[in-house]
Design a protein around this motif. Structure first.
Motif, PDB file in Angstrom:
ATOM      1  N   GLU A 127      72.850   2.523   7.012  1.00 29.12           N
ATOM      2  CA  GLU A 127      72.045   3.409   7.841  1.00 29.12           C
ATOM      3  C   GLU A 127      70.545   3.123   7.808  1.00 29.12           C
ATOM      4  O   GLU A 127      69.904   3.134   8.859  1.00 29.12           O
ATOM      5  CB  GLU A 127      72.295   4.866   7.481  1.00 29.12           C
ATOM      6  CG  GLU A 127      71.566   5.801   8.433  1.00 29.12           C
ATOM      7  CD  GLU A 127      71.819   7.248   8.106  1.00 29.12           C
ATOM      8  OE1 GLU A 127      71.327   8.107   8.851  1.00 29.12           O
ATOM      9  OE2 GLU A 127      72.506   7.519   7.125  1.00 29.12           O
TER      10      GLU A 127
ATOM     11  N   GLU B  82      80.706  15.239  -3.633  1.00 24.91           N
ATOM     12  CA  GLU B  82      80.957  14.596  -2.352  1.00 24.91           C
ATOM     13  C   GLU B  82      82.132  15.204  -1.579  1.00 24.91           C
ATOM     14  O   GLU B  82      82.351  14.881  -0.419  1.00 24.91           O
ATOM     15  CB  GLU B  82      81.196  13.094  -2.566  1.00 24.91           C
ATOM     16  CG  GLU B  82      79.952  12.391  -3.085  1.00 24.91           C
ATOM     17  CD  GLU B  82      80.184  10.930  -3.406  1.00 24.91           C
ATOM     18  OE1 GLU B  82      81.145  10.638  -4.131  1.00 24.91           O
ATOM     19  OE2 GLU B  82      79.419  10.095  -2.927  1.00 24.91           O
TER      20      GLU B  82
ATOM     21  N   ASP C 124      74.450  18.781   5.994  1.00 25.53           N
ATOM     22  CA  ASP C 124      73.588  17.889   5.237  1.00 25.53           C
ATOM     23  C   ASP C 124      74.200  17.495   3.893  1.00 25.53           C
ATOM     24  O   ASP C 124      73.774  16.512   3.280  1.00 25.53           O
ATOM     25  CB  ASP C 124      72.228  18.542   4.990  1.00 25.53           C
ATOM     26  CG  ASP C 124      71.437  18.726   6.282  1.00 25.53           C
ATOM     27  OD1 ASP C 124      71.641  17.929   7.220  1.00 25.53           O
ATOM     28  OD2 ASP C 124      70.626  19.677   6.347  1.00 25.53           O
TER      29      ASP C 124
ATOM     30  N   ASN D 241      79.954  14.721   2.830  1.00 24.11           N
ATOM     31  CA  ASN D 241      80.069  13.282   2.638  1.00 24.11           C
ATOM     32  C   ASN D 241      80.398  12.597   3.959  1.00 24.11           C
ATOM     33  O   ASN D 241      81.148  13.113   4.777  1.00 24.11           O
ATOM     34  CB  ASN D 241      81.170  12.979   1.619  1.00 24.11           C
ATOM     35  CG  ASN D 241      81.279  11.498   1.320  1.00 24.11           C
ATOM     36  OD1 ASN D 241      82.034  10.788   1.982  1.00 24.11           O
ATOM     37  ND2 ASN D 241      80.524  11.038   0.339  1.00 24.11           N
ATOM     38  N   ARG D 242      79.859  11.407   4.166  1.00 23.09           N
ATOM     39  CA  ARG D 242      79.987  10.736   5.449  1.00 23.09           C
ATOM     40  C   ARG D 242      81.381  10.181   5.724  1.00 23.09           C
ATOM     41  O   ARG D 242      81.657   9.743   6.833  1.00 23.09           O
ATOM     42  CB  ARG D 242      78.923   9.642   5.569  1.00 23.09           C
ATOM     43  CG  ARG D 242      77.554  10.278   5.701  1.00 23.09           C
ATOM     44  CD  ARG D 242      76.435   9.278   5.842  1.00 23.09           C
ATOM     45  NE  ARG D 242      75.205  10.017   6.087  1.00 23.09           N
ATOM     46  CZ  ARG D 242      74.580  10.043   7.259  1.00 23.09           C
ATOM     47  NH1 ARG D 242      75.057   9.379   8.273  1.00 23.09           N
ATOM     48  NH2 ARG D 242      73.476  10.740   7.400  1.00 23.09           N
ATOM     49  N   HIS D 243      82.241  10.196   4.728  1.00 17.98           N
ATOM     50  CA  HIS D 243      83.641   9.866   5.007  1.00 17.98           C
ATOM     51  C   HIS D 243      84.249  10.905   5.951  1.00 17.98           C
ATOM     52  O   HIS D 243      85.188  10.615   6.683  1.00 17.98           O
ATOM     53  CB  HIS D 243      84.462   9.852   3.716  1.00 17.98           C
ATOM     54  CG  HIS D 243      84.211   8.662   2.852  1.00 17.98           C
ATOM     55  ND1 HIS D 243      83.294   8.662   1.830  1.00 17.98           N
ATOM     56  CD2 HIS D 243      84.767   7.424   2.855  1.00 17.98           C
ATOM     57  CE1 HIS D 243      83.293   7.482   1.229  1.00 17.98           C
ATOM     58  NE2 HIS D 243      84.175   6.709   1.831  1.00 17.98           N
TER      59      HIS D 243
ATOM     60  N   GLY E  87      82.129  13.496   7.741  1.00 16.17           N
ATOM     61  CA  GLY E  87      81.225  14.035   8.749  1.00 16.17           C
ATOM     62  C   GLY E  87      81.368  13.370  10.098  1.00 16.17           C
ATOM     63  O   GLY E  87      81.890  12.254  10.212  1.00 16.17           O
TER      64      GLY E  87
ATOM     65  N   GLN F  60      80.975  11.186  13.286  1.00 18.24           N
ATOM     66  CA  GLN F  60      80.456   9.825  13.369  1.00 18.24           C
ATOM     67  C   GLN F  60      79.202   9.747  14.227  1.00 18.24           C
ATOM     68  O   GLN F  60      78.386   8.840  14.061  1.00 18.24           O
ATOM     69  CB  GLN F  60      81.542   8.893  13.935  1.00 18.24           C
ATOM     70  CG  GLN F  60      81.284   7.425  13.666  1.00 18.24           C
ATOM     71  CD  GLN F  60      82.459   6.544  14.037  1.00 18.24           C
ATOM     72  OE1 GLN F  60      83.473   7.006  14.558  1.00 18.24           O
ATOM     73  NE2 GLN F  60      82.340   5.249  13.793  1.00 18.24           N
TER      74      GLN F  60
ATOM     75  N   GLY G 118      76.714  11.432  13.950  1.00 20.02           N
ATOM     76  CA  GLY G 118      75.564  11.657  13.091  1.00 20.02           C
ATOM     77  C   GLY G 118      75.260  10.481  12.190  1.00 20.02           C
ATOM     78  O   GLY G 118      74.382  10.552  11.351  1.00 20.02           O
ATOM     79  N   HIS G 119      76.000   9.379  12.368  1.00 22.71           N
ATOM     80  CA  HIS G 119      75.833   8.214  11.506  1.00 22.71           C
ATOM     81  C   HIS G 119      74.933   7.166  12.140  1.00 22.71           C
ATOM     82  O   HIS G 119      74.799   7.072  13.357  1.00 22.71           O
ATOM     83  CB  HIS G 119      77.194   7.556  11.243  1.00 22.71           C
ATOM     84  CG  HIS G 119      78.086   8.356  10.356  1.00 22.71           C
ATOM     85  ND1 HIS G 119      79.179   7.831   9.720  1.00 22.71           N
ATOM     86  CD2 HIS G 119      78.063   9.657   9.992  1.00 22.71           C
ATOM     87  CE1 HIS G 119      79.782   8.762   9.011  1.00 22.71           C
ATOM     88  NE2 HIS G 119      79.125   9.879   9.177  1.00 22.71           N
ATOM     89  N   CYS G 120      74.373   6.353  11.292  1.00 21.52           N
ATOM     90  CA  CYS G 120      73.802   5.063  11.670  1.00 21.52           C
ATOM     91  C   CYS G 120      72.882   5.103  12.882  1.00 21.52           C
ATOM     92  O   CYS G 120      72.975   4.269  13.780  1.00 21.52           O
ATOM     93  CB  CYS G 120      74.938   4.057  11.900  1.00 21.52           C
ATOM     94  SG  CYS G 120      74.498   2.381  11.418  1.00 21.52           S
TER      95      CYS G 120
ATOM     96  N   ASP H 201      80.988  14.239  18.799  1.00 21.12           N
ATOM     97  CA  ASP H 201      81.681  12.950  18.803  1.00 21.12           C
ATOM     98  C   ASP H 201      82.447  12.750  20.106  1.00 21.12           C
ATOM     99  O   ASP H 201      82.399  11.673  20.712  1.00 21.12           O
ATOM    100  CB  ASP H 201      82.658  12.863  17.635  1.00 21.12           C
ATOM    101  CG  ASP H 201      81.990  12.413  16.349  1.00 21.12           C
ATOM    102  OD1 ASP H 201      80.749  12.455  16.271  1.00 21.12           O
ATOM    103  OD2 ASP H 201      82.721  12.015  15.412  1.00 21.12           O
TER     104      ASP H 201
END
Length: 240
Positions: free
Chosen positions: A10, A54, A96, A99-101, A103, A105, A107-109, A214
């Motif tokens: 990220e 997490e 916030d 964990n991004r596993h 959340g 997608q 909101g990623h990268c 998403d």
């Protein structure tokens, strides 16, 4: 990378966002399969992969107790019965802290910086060849994948990917394999084929609302929680 753990990406995702000459691709997946896969991987298969902070809500304790019961010969609680509790914990968790596993997608990268192409994993048979050509990866994905390691479980194919029903050379196979990759990461859970087992219409509606960003950003239709295989067939064909 043949399934090896990836470095956090990220912080660097927006590095070239101003350079129009650098194509920006992002692989995406429908939120129903993706959330179930995260649950199966982290809670059902190995809940010790993540630290206590997490997991959403109190799911760390629930998942570890489930694994401990199995070790003690007491049997595992039905995973499908546990999944609604997991979904509720994810939805109610502070975004916030999630964990991004698990959340969304979108909101990623650095998605808000913009991408040139979203590549739905369900449609890989349609975009794989032009994607490989665009990044000049032909040689890298053509051979060398007929090995199995802790991270990569190979099916005997030389290439990284072959479309369903076709071999690495494009010739028809005698037996159509359900999965199209030449192997699977050790994280593979088979969640696409288990949607009907874990989801109810009520649960699908809850995930649809939670993952609305998403669905809208990546162009996925909402799923009503009925006939998961039919939904996957629907989203596996590019919409004109």
């Amino acid at each position: 990378d043949r399934g090896r753990p990836a470095a956090p990406a990220e912080p660097n995702c927006g590095e070239h966002s101003e350079d129009a000459a650098v194509p920006r691709f992002m692989l995406v997946r429908n939120p129903y399969s993706r959330l179930l896969s995260g649950f199966m991987d982290k809670c059902v298969q190995d809940p010790t992969n993540l630290g206590p902070e997490e997991f959403p809500g109190n799911m760390r304790k629930v998942c570890e107790a489930r694994k401990e019961n199995s070790k003690n010969g007491k049997g595992w609680k039905d995973a499908a019965a546990l999944f609604p509790k997991f979904v509720e914990a994810v939805i109610n968790e502070d975004p916030d802290k999630l964990n991004r596993h698990f959340g969304p997608q979108s909101g990623h990268c650095d998605v808000n910086a913009g991408y040139d192409y979203y590549l739905p994993t369900e449609q890989i048979a349609h975009w794989y060849e032009p994607f490989v050509a665009a990044l000049d990866l032909g040689e890298a994905v053509r051979t060398g994948w007929d090995v199995s390691t802790r991270w990569w479980h190979n099916d005997g194919s030389e290439c990284f990917y072959h479309p369903p029903g076709l071999g690495c050379d494009g010739a028809p196979l005698g037996t159509v394999r359900a999965g199209a990759f030449s192997g699977d990461s050790f994280h593979a859970t088979g969640s696409d084929g288990r949607l009907d087992e874990f989801y109810t219409p009520e649960l699908a509606r809850a995930v649809s609302e939670w993952a609305k960003a998403d669905l809208e950003e990546f162009g996925y239709p909402a799923w009503d929680g009925v006939d998961g295989a039919g939904y996957l067939r629907r989203i596996s064909t590019p919409q004109k």
